[in-house]
Design a protein around this motif. Structure first.
Motif, mmCIF file in Angstrom:
data_model
loop_
_atom_site.group_PDB
_atom_site.id
_atom_site.type_symbol
_atom_site.label_atom_id
_atom_site.label_comp_id
_atom_site.label_asym_id
_atom_site.label_seq_id
_atom_site.Cartn_x
_atom_site.Cartn_y
_atom_site.Cartn_z
ATOM 1 N N LEU A 1 0.824 -1.208 0.000
ATOM 2 C CA LEU A 1 0.000 0.000 0.000
ATOM 3 C C LEU A 1 0.858 1.257 0.000
ATOM 4 O O LEU A 1 0.507 2.259 -0.626
ATOM 5 N N ALA A 2 1.987 1.212 0.694
ATOM 6 C CA ALA A 2 2.874 2.377 0.736
ATOM 7 C C ALA A 2 3.441 2.680 -0.646
ATOM 8 O O ALA A 2 3.505 3.847 -1.062
ATOM 9 N N PHE A 3 3.855 1.652 -1.385
ATOM 10 C CA PHE A 3 4.379 1.875 -2.727
ATOM 11 C C PHE A 3 3.276 2.359 -3.672
ATOM 12 O O PHE A 3 3.515 3.231 -4.509
ATOM 13 N N SER A 4 2.084 1.799 -3.536
ATOM 14 C CA SER A 4 0.968 2.250 -4.379
ATOM 15 C C SER A 4 0.613 3.701 -4.074
ATOM 16 O O SER A 4 0.301 4.479 -4.981
ATOM 17 N N ASN A 5 0.652 4.058 -2.810
ATOM 18 C CA ASN A 5 0.355 5.439 -2.419
ATOM 19 C C ASN A 5 1.392 6.395 -3.002
ATOM 20 O O ASN A 5 1.053 7.465 -3.507
ATOM 21 N N TYR A 6 2.666 5.992 -2.964
ATOM 22 C CA TYR A 6 3.726 6.854 -3.497
ATOM 23 C C TYR A 6 3.609 7.017 -5.006
ATOM 24 O O TYR A 6 3.915 8.079 -5.564
ATOM 25 N N ASP A 7 3.139 5.987 -5.675
ATOM 26 C CA ASP A 7 3.069 5.989 -7.134
ATOM 27 C C ASP A 7 1.744 6.519 -7.657
ATOM 28 O O ASP A 7 1.515 6.515 -8.859
ATOM 29 N N SER A 8 0.848 6.957 -6.791
ATOM 30 C CA SER A 8 -0.457 7.463 -7.221
ATOM 31 C C SER A 8 -0.349 8.931 -7.614
ATOM 32 O O SER A 8 0.600 9.616 -7.230
ATOM 33 N N PRO A 9 -1.310 9.425 -8.414
ATOM 34 C CA PRO A 9 -1.262 10.844 -8.825
ATOM 35 C C PRO A 9 -1.377 11.772 -7.623
ATOM 36 O O PRO A 9 -1.962 11.433 -6.603
ATOM 37 N N ARG A 10 -0.819 12.941 -7.744
ATOM 38 C CA ARG A 10 -0.937 13.947 -6.706
ATOM 39 C C ARG A 10 -2.316 14.599 -6.760
ATOM 40 O O ARG A 10 -2.884 14.722 -7.846
ATOM 41 N N PRO A 11 -2.838 15.012 -5.613
ATOM 42 C CA PRO A 11 -2.259 14.845 -4.276
ATOM 43 C C PRO A 11 -2.419 13.408 -3.788
ATOM 44 O O PRO A 11 -3.502 12.826 -3.900
ATOM 45 N N ARG A 12 -1.349 12.852 -3.291
ATOM 46 C CA ARG A 12 -1.400 11.477 -2.812
ATOM 47 C C ARG A 12 -2.311 11.387 -1.594
ATOM 48 O O ARG A 12 -2.380 12.314 -0.792
ATOM 49 N N PRO A 13 -3.008 10.264 -1.420
ATOM 50 C CA PRO A 13 -3.947 10.158 -0.283
ATOM 51 C C PRO A 13 -3.283 10.366 1.068
ATOM 52 O O PRO A 13 -3.844 11.010 1.948
ATOM 53 N N ILE A 14 -2.073 9.812 1.248
ATOM 54 C CA ILE A 14 -1.354 9.908 2.522
ATOM 55 C C ILE A 14 0.069 10.356 2.232
ATOM 56 O O ILE A 14 0.654 9.983 1.201
ATOM 57 N N ASP A 15 0.620 11.149 3.112
ATOM 58 C CA ASP A 15 1.983 11.630 2.944
ATOM 59 C C ASP A 15 2.932 10.439 2.789
ATOM 60 O O ASP A 15 3.035 9.597 3.686
ATOM 61 N N PRO A 16 3.643 10.326 1.652
ATOM 62 C CA PRO A 16 4.508 9.154 1.443
ATOM 63 C C PRO A 16 5.598 9.016 2.498
ATOM 64 O O PRO A 16 5.972 7.898 2.860
ATOM 65 N N ALA A 17 6.130 10.117 2.985
ATOM 66 C CA ALA A 17 7.200 10.033 3.980
ATOM 67 C C ALA A 17 6.711 9.350 5.256
ATOM 68 O O ALA A 17 7.377 8.467 5.805
ATOM 69 N N VAL A 18 5.534 9.732 5.738
ATOM 70 C CA VAL A 18 4.974 9.099 6.929
ATOM 71 C C VAL A 18 4.651 7.640 6.657
ATOM 72 O O VAL A 18 4.909 6.754 7.491
ATOM 73 N N PHE A 19 4.092 7.356 5.483
ATOM 74 C CA PHE A 19 3.687 5.988 5.151
ATOM 75 C C PHE A 19 4.905 5.066 5.117
ATOM 76 O O PHE A 19 4.886 3.958 5.680
#
Length: 731
Positions: free
Chosen positions: A30-48
């Motif tokens: 889920l963290a990699f999918s979140n990072y690779d999703s269009p902006r604005p990302r659902p959750i801050d990638p750094a925190v994830f």
């Protein structure tokens, strides 16, 4: 009763959520999918990414600690934990060392082998706490009891083990409600001396200083940690720039129907190249420190001010006494402390918010044109007469899609399909109908609070009924329902990147504006902007909704200051979650008097449980009773049934148990009593009038960034700066 020191962190509730129960491999995916999703990302990638690393390290440390405690040489325990979905799964008995012993090599472990396993466990826990000490504390509290003593056992044999000292600082048990008295900085000083280039260690010492009310020292540690963090990030900037460029190109292929549109795997990023949340942690903590310092100076700046002003007005020719002059100087110095530190806090909160993205969504004209193209591509839509060219609107919007200096995907060519001009294939159908949809505008959240915010934001709050059709609103009786209906029917839906501390930062920003004495009109605009973001901020299914102390303080300040900015709706209504696209929201059901009373009681219980001052049954009952009285009085005021006349703020609700915090009381008093200008204030800000080529002062009061960020990481400059800060009463 003794408790581990890690349980005293105030923001622990912000990091509760399903991420603790999800299997580590699912969480990582889920963290990699979140990072690779269009902006604005659902959750801050750094925190994830930090959550993923914390979960993995805590799980591995739990495995090692339990195996060392039970003498298990095989990895059977690790398999048992994985089968139980992690540290919160069904492998509780295995995590406690029960039932392990058969089916594998069970030779008795030597003391040296156990010690090495515990050393490895402490090293992993140390890394977890360095990534995010709040998230690591939450994960550790949910882990096996063997983790509590693992660092202590290592220190018994290796008293100079740096990782064990750091971990033991979190796990050491101290008497409840005696954190400041029973906490010394000596262990952290030793750890920082051994590893002076790690900013996370300075962050931990700064948070500990906050618990001990040493706010000037906390600000110095956080500033030094920020310098180290930014220097370290600069070393990886070049390599990560190439990675982000490749990721952006890959993302454009997916959005535009490239070869990876359906069979797509998230880009895997090496741990060293993953974004870090350390800078946002440091900014948030330092902003809170500055805000606290500002609030501490409020009472000093206002005590005796009214009497001095009355005496000066009645006897303007009387020379002020020496004691009066000293009191005036103290008030002026305290007023300067309030304003300066509030501005510093505001700067850091805006820096924190600048790391997150916001989009107002696509306008209705663009989405309608896009759906028309989709229907045409499917052959189920006949183009009506008089319709503008199919891509006219999309062409006009394609050139304006520049977000934060990055080119839009409209300029990226693709095989067999011209995204910008929408060329059709030989069969007459669009090979990629989704390629015509332009990207929405993306803004840093901090830009919404600037003096000139973006112009394409949808209106909020919506209170006008002029454009509301009559039929759908026959049963609606108030402007709140009208606003929800209008927002739900709009085709322009907002989104923002989520962070566990996002809501608290938004409301703290409003508290800063209260101390800076921003004009009510401008302050109202900022309040509406904060409510706009709070209503669309959602971290589920990774995080649960967080309790925000700053939100409670802001509501109390608005109440005590008689709503000086002129909010037309209650803050709870303004921040109510936005309805889903295409849904006007559920209609409120009429509740009986008994149901309303029970609802108010349940809300009072939840608020009392979140109150840090509740520590026993008596204080809990008093807190619930005080909040029930507050809710009943507010209900009577809304219904106009309070016949006792206007209430003065001196008549505190619930005298047995005060609801308001000291910070809320101080800010509310500042709003009510502090004058906008004071005679004799601001004279030191004037520079020399003569001289054409005079230089700006390096540490002037007008440049808050220079006044703090010029601190060095090491050397005597930090010491000199800290001494000056302590003499002036702040950093």
């Amino acid at each position: 009763m003794s408790k581990q020191r890690l349980t005293f962190y105030t923001d622990i509730s912000s990091f509760h959520g399903p991420w603790l129960q999800l299997p580590p491999e699912v969480l990582e995916s889920l963290a990699f999918s979140n990072y690779d999703s269009p902006r604005p990302r659902p959750i801050d990638p750094a925190v994830f990414f930090d959550l993923v690393k914390v979960r993995r390290l805590v799980e591995e440390a739990t495995d090692l600690a339990v195996r060392a405690a039970n003498g298990t040489t095989s990895s059977a325990l690790s398999s048992s934990l994985s089968a139980g979905n992690g540290i919160l799964g069904g492998g509780g008995a295995a995590a406690l060392g029960l039932g392990i012993g058969g089916g594998g090599p069970n030779a008795k472990l030597s003391r040296e082998r156990k010690h090495r396993m515990r050393e490895q466990a402490t090293q992993k826990l140390s890394r977890a706490y360095k990534f995010d000490e709040i998230a690591a504390s939450v994960a550790t509290m949910q882990g096996a009891s063997s983790l509590e003593e693992v660092a202590k056992l290592v220190l018994q044999r290796s008293s100079n083990d740096t990782d064990a000292k750091y971990v033991h600082f979190f796990h050491e048990k101290i008497p409840s409600r005696m954190l400041a008295q029973c906490t010394t900085l000596e262990p952290l000083d030793q750890v920082i001396h051994d590893r002076p280039t790690e900013g996370a260690l300075l962050r931990t010492r700064a948070v500990t200083r906050i618990f001990k009310d040493d706010y000037a020292g906390a600000a110095r540690d956080l500033t030094e940690a920020l310098s180290i963090c930014r220097y370290t990030m600069a070393q990886h900037k070049a390599g990560r720039g190439q990675l982000e460029l490749a990721n952006a190109l890959g993302g454009s292929e997916r959005k535009n129907g490239g070869a990876r549109d359906r069979k797509y795997e998230a880009v895997k990023i090496e741990e060293a190249d993953q974004p870090s949340s350390l800078e946002t942690q440091l900014l948030f903590h330092r902003a809170g420190v500055y805000l606290t310092i500002a609030c501490q100076s409020v009472n000093v700046s206002l005590d005796g001010l009214e009497g001095a002003q009355e005496a000066s007005a009645s006897q303007p020719d009387v020379v002020q006494s020496l004691a009066g002059k000293e009191a005036h100087e103290r008030r002026m110095e305290a007023r300067k402390m309030v304003k300066t530190n509030a501005k510093r806090a505001l700067r850091d909160y805006l820096g924190f918010l600048s790391h997150f993205d916001y989009t107002p969504g696509l306008p209705a004209e663009i989405t309608e044109e896009f759906f028309r193209k989709v229907n045409a591509a499917a052959g189920s839509y006949a183009k009506p007469k008089g319709t503008p060219p199919a891509n006219r609107l999309l062409e006009m919007s394609g050139n304006s899609n520049l977000s934060n200096g990055h080119l839009s995907d409209a300029l990226i060519p693709h095989k067999g399909n011209d995204r910008r001009h929408g060329r059709a294939s030989s069969s007459g159908h669009y090979e990629n109908p989704y390629a015509g949809l332009p990207l929405p505008e993306i803004y840093p959240v901090s830009s919404l609070f600037s003096s000139s915010p973006p112009e394409d934001l949808p209106p909020y709050p919506v209170t006008s009924q002029a454009l509301v059709p009559r039929k759908p609103l026959v049963a609606q009786k108030n402007t709140d329902e009208v606003a929800n209906h209008l927002m739900a029917q709009s085709e322009q839906h907002e989104a923002v990147t989520y962070h566990p501390l996002f809501t608290d930062a938004l409301h703290s920003l409003l508290l800063c504006h209260s101390l800076i004495q921003t004009s009510p009109k401008e302050h109202l605009r900022h309040a509406h902007m904060a409510a706009r973001l709070a209503r669309v901020c959602d971290g589920y299914p990774i995080f649960l909704a967080a309790r925000s102390p700053s939100r409670a303080d802001w509501i109390e300040v608005v109440r005590r200051a008689n709503n000086w900015i002129g909010l037309q709706q209650s803050w709870e209504t303004l921040c109510a979650p936005a309805p889903l696209p295409g849904h006007a929201g559920a209609t409120k059901k009429e509740e009986t008097e008994e149901q309303a009373k029970e609802r108010r009681r349940q809300e009072a219980i939840l608020e009392a449980l979140a109150d840090e001052r509740v520590h026993d049954e008596a204080s809990f009952q008093a807190a619930v009773a005080a909040r029930e009285r507050r809710a009943e009085e507010q209900r009577r005021e809304e219904l106009g049934q309070d016949g006792n006349g206007p209430k003065r703020w001196a008549q505190e609700d619930g005298k047995e148990y005060p609801i308001s915090t000291e910070r809320a009381e101080a800010i509310a008093r500042w709003v009510r009593e502090a004058p906008l200008t004071v005679a004799g204030a601001g004279k030191t800000k004037r520079g020399p009038k003569k001289g054409k080529g005079r230089k700006e002062p390096e540490h002037g009061a007008s440049d808050l960034n220079a006044s703090v960020d010029h601190l060095a990481v090491n050397g005597e400059q930090v010491c000199d700066r800290s001494n000056n800060a302590e003499e002036s009463g702040g950093p």
